[in-house]
Design an enzyme around this catalytic site. Structure first.
Site, short mmCIF file in Angstrom:
data_model
loop_
_atom_site.label_atom_id
_atom_site.label_comp_id
_atom_site.label_asym_id
_atom_site.label_seq_id
_atom_site.Cartn_x
_atom_site.Cartn_y
_atom_site.Cartn_z
N GLU A 152 91.93 50.27 -4.10
CA GLU A 152 92.92 49.91 -3.43
C GLU A 152 92.90 48.93 -2.53
OE1 GLU A 152 92.87 50.27 -0.02
OE2 GLU A 152 91.59 51.71 0.02
N PHE A 153 93.31 47.58 -2.12
CA PHE A 153 92.65 46.94 -1.20
C PHE A 153 93.46 46.84 0.17
CE2 PHE A 153 91.07 46.51 -5.81
CZ PHE A 153 89.52 45.92 -5.72
N ASN A 212 83.68 45.69 -0.54
CA ASN A 212 83.74 45.79 0.61
C ASN A 212 81.95 45.75 1.24
OD1 ASN A 212 86.31 46.95 0.86
ND2 ASN A 212 86.26 49.19 1.23
N PHE A 253 86.46 36.85 7.93
CA PHE A 253 85.03 38.18 8.04
C PHE A 253 84.32 37.26 8.57
CE2 PHE A 253 86.38 43.01 6.85
CZ PHE A 253 87.83 42.01 7.26
N GLY A 261 83.66 48.74 11.50
CA GLY A 261 84.19 50.20 12.63
C GLY A 261 85.34 50.50 11.27
N CYS A 264 85.75 52.69 6.35
CA CYS A 264 85.80 52.51 4.91
C CYS A 264 84.20 51.87 5.00
CB CYS A 264 86.38 51.54 4.25
SG CYS A 264 88.53 52.15 3.98
C1 UGA Z 1 88.48 47.77 4.37
C2 UGA Z 1 88.55 46.74 3.39
O1 UGA Z 1 89.40 45.09 3.84
C3 UGA Z 1 89.90 46.88 2.88
O2 UGA Z 1 89.94 45.60 1.86
C4 UGA Z 1 89.81 47.57 1.60
O3 UGA Z 1 90.97 47.98 1.18
C5 UGA Z 1 90.28 49.17 2.29
O4 UGA Z 1 88.66 48.75 3.97
C6 UGA Z 1 89.00 50.42 1.65
O5 UGA Z 1 88.62 50.70 1.62
O6 UGA Z 1 90.31 51.15 2.01
P1 UGA Z 1 89.44 48.28 6.79
O7 UGA Z 1 89.10 49.61 6.96
O8 UGA Z 1 90.98 48.36 6.99
O9 UGA Z 1 90.01 47.72 5.68
O10 UGA Z 1 89.50 47.18 7.62
P2 UGA Z 1 89.16 45.64 8.47
O11 UGA Z 1 89.95 45.01 8.12
O12 UGA Z 1 88.44 45.23 6.59
O13 UGA Z 1 88.24 45.75 9.23
C7 UGA Z 1 86.95 46.42 9.05
C8 UGA Z 1 85.93 46.31 10.61
O14 UGA Z 1 85.50 45.16 11.00
C9 UGA Z 1 87.05 46.44 11.74
O15 UGA Z 1 86.57 47.51 12.38
C10 UGA Z 1 87.25 44.98 11.93
O16 UGA Z 1 86.72 44.91 13.51
C11 UGA Z 1 86.21 44.41 11.88
N1 UGA Z 1 86.16 43.54 11.52
C12 UGA Z 1 86.57 42.21 10.69
C13 UGA Z 1 85.21 42.13 12.68
O17 UGA Z 1 83.59 42.62 13.18
N2 UGA Z 1 84.81 40.82 12.22
C14 UGA Z 1 85.38 40.58 11.04
O18 UGA Z 1 85.09 39.36 11.31
C15 UGA Z 1 86.82 41.79 10.35
#
Ligand code: UGA
Length: 495
Positions: A152-153, A212, A253, A261, A264
């Site tokens: 899943e993504f 990821n 991103f 955090g 994942c």
């Molecule tokens: C992530 C991936 O984005 C999904 O595609 C994947 O399916 C999922 O892991 C998984 O493996 O199940 P998620 O952990 O829900 O999703 O959250 P993200 O949107 O990726 O954010 C992760 C962290 O990065 C958050 O703490 C967010 O605040 C931080 N982030 C994100 C940043 O610090 N800067 C950015 O530009 C984007």
């Protein structure tokens, strides 16, 4: 199609409800009876925008139902999706849960059914999966079944949309000599307009991991670039916007701040570093991604400490606790580490998050943390404010009034989510990540306005033409992921 989904956590519940939305008959199974009872009563175990409605629609249409472990629900399924947990709670993988689940499920499956693993698992385990599954079948005196993976993504906070409108569907083939598993999964995803990619199961597992790792690398890259921006007095928002128009780079991103955090990204980076070391092929790049990510949390604490002069005795307001907005998930939330460090430095930390479950979870996880149920209660009397999670409501706070209710008007914005111009106009000192150039330009403009001088003729940072639209889109992204740098980037290509 008849599908059974095993495991009703973030991944399984969205999968079950999404499949029902596409018209499939779905049974969602979980070993936690309380969870099943709550779901039957219409209560969700997690906060995920749109999921409550999707589940309710599935249940109302009778295409979605929930059950405790049930041999008949497994025997009736044409496809069984497995979405059980794979974390050991200590930064590592564990395969005990999935092995136990497979031992219960696999013997009950019909001879013409397909097994599809949706949990994220180490590539090495995925490599062994066909043998593990078909050894169980053999022992039960049953015929071999197709063993597929279907990573899943979906992101927390937008998982429903990510599931229903994916960028791509990846089907991993573990054991499928007659192509039955592939054709079953193609039928299940027939409503999806995105490309369906079929590959080996190990390739699929590395596709998931690679995606990821790349996202984590982009975030740490943005954090390094933000350091450079601060050192040179540049503006990270302009820099990222300028870079993002290059189709090879993209703008998603690349938002700097306190780092990534969640359950994942941190886990998968740590595990990749650990496992590649063990395999004798170290990953210096991913090790650096992890180091930078942890440094960002420390930088945030340092910036707060610098703002108040002395942490000991200071009162710090933390806005947000969850690892990102629109979720109540605290797993690997930077807030927990940040609050712990501030408290260790002698500060009183008062935190607020809109999610009640996150508030109680953080209060349990961080000894000494004061958690309040309203942002103003955290803010009044603060020596410094730290924004940790970019919840929409924080941009709408009455900052002018807050400036006179705090002891010292300074905000450290750990997500670059606030508009420095508005915050500074409200009387605050604003500290962000990589925004030094923007802050200097705003200060120069404010000073020039006071003296009624044209800044561009004084050699100060000029106000560039696309500035407003870029700012609007970027600040919109910080609070609302439906628009963003990606949207800016999409403009020239018309995509
Ligand atoms: C992530 C991936 O984005 C999904 O595609 C994947 O399916 C999922 O892991 C998984 O493996 O199940 P998620 O952990 O829900 O999703 O959250 P993200 O949107 O990726 O954010 C992760 C962290 O990065 C958050 O703490 C967010 O605040 C931080 N982030 C994100 C940043 O610090 N800067 C950015 O530009 C984007």
């Amino acid at each position: 199609m008849r599908a059974t989904v095993i495991g009703l956590g973030y991944v399984g519940l969205v999968t079950a409800a999404g499949l029902a939305e596409w018209g499939h008959d779905v049974v969602g199974i979980d070993g936690d009876e309380r969870r099943v009872r709550a779901l039957r009563a219409g209560r969700l175990p997690i906060h995920e925008p749109g999921l409550q409605e999707l589940v309710a629609a599935g249940v109302a249409s009778k295409r979605l139902r929930f059950s405790a472990p049930s041999a008949s629900a497994i025997a009736a399924a044409q496809t069984v999706f497995v979405a059980v947990g794979t974390h050991d709670g200590n930064g590592g993988w564990q395969t005990t849960t999935i092995r136990r689940a497979l031992a219960g499920i696999v013997p009950e499956m019909a001879d013409d059914a397909t097994l599809a693993i949706r949990s994220t698992l180490p590539p090495d385990f995925i490599r062994q999966l066909p043998w593990i599954v078909n050894a169980i079948r053999q022992e039960a005196g049953k015929r071999a079944i197709p063993v597929m993976t279907n990573p899943e993504f979906t992101r927390e906070g937008s998982a429903v949309r990510d599931f229903l409108e994916p960028d791509r569907v990846v089907i991993g083939v573990g054991h499928d000599p007659h192509g039955r598993g592939e054709s079953m999964l193609r039928k299940i995803y027939r409503r999806v307009e995105a490309p369906v990619l079929v590959m080996g199961a190990t390739d699929a597992s590395l596709t998931k991991l690679g995606a990821n790792l790349f996202l984590a690398t982009k975030i740490s890259f943005a954090n390094e670039l933000a350091q450079l921006c601060d050192a040179y007095g540049a503006d990270i928002n302009d820099v990222v916007a300028g870079m993002s128009f290059d189709k090879r780079i993209g703008g998603g991103f690349l938002r700097p701040g306190i780092g990534f955090g969640g359950s994942c990204l941190p886990h998968q980076v740590t595990m990749t570093v650990r496992e590649s070391e063990e395999m004798g092929t170290p990953s210096p790049l991913f090790a650096a991604v992890e180091t930078v990510n942890h440094r960002q949390r420390q930088l945030f604490v340092d910036r707060i400490a610098r703002a108040v002069g002395e942490l000991a005795g200071a009162r710090i307001a933390l806005l947000g606790l969850t690892f990102k907005p629109d979720t109540d998930d605290l797993r690997e939330a930077p807030a927990l580490e940040i609050a712990t460090a501030l408290i260790a430095g002698g500060a009183t930390v008062v935190a607020y998050d809109p999610m009640p479950r996150a508030r109680s979870g953080a209060a349990d996880a961080v000894p000494g943390l004061v958690v309040v149920d309203n942002a103003m209660k955290a803010l009044v009397g603060a020596d410094a404010i730290g924004l940790v999670t970019e919840w929409q409501e924080f941009s709408q706070l009455p900052w002018g009034a807050i400036a006179s209710a705090v002891r010292r008007p300074v905000i450290v914005d750990g997500r670059n989510a606030l508009d420095p111009e508005a915050i500074m106009a409200a009387g605050f000192e604003y500290v962000g990540f990589g925004r030094e150039g923007e802050i200097q330009a705003l200060a120069a403009r404010a000073a020039a306005a006071e003296q009624d001088v044209d800044v561009s003729s004084e050699g100060a940072e000029p106000v560039r033409t696309p500035r407003k639209s870029i700012e609007a889109a970027l600040s919109g992204r910080a609070m609302d992921r439906s628009v963003g740098v990606d949207a800016i980037q999409a403009k020239p290509s018309g995509a």
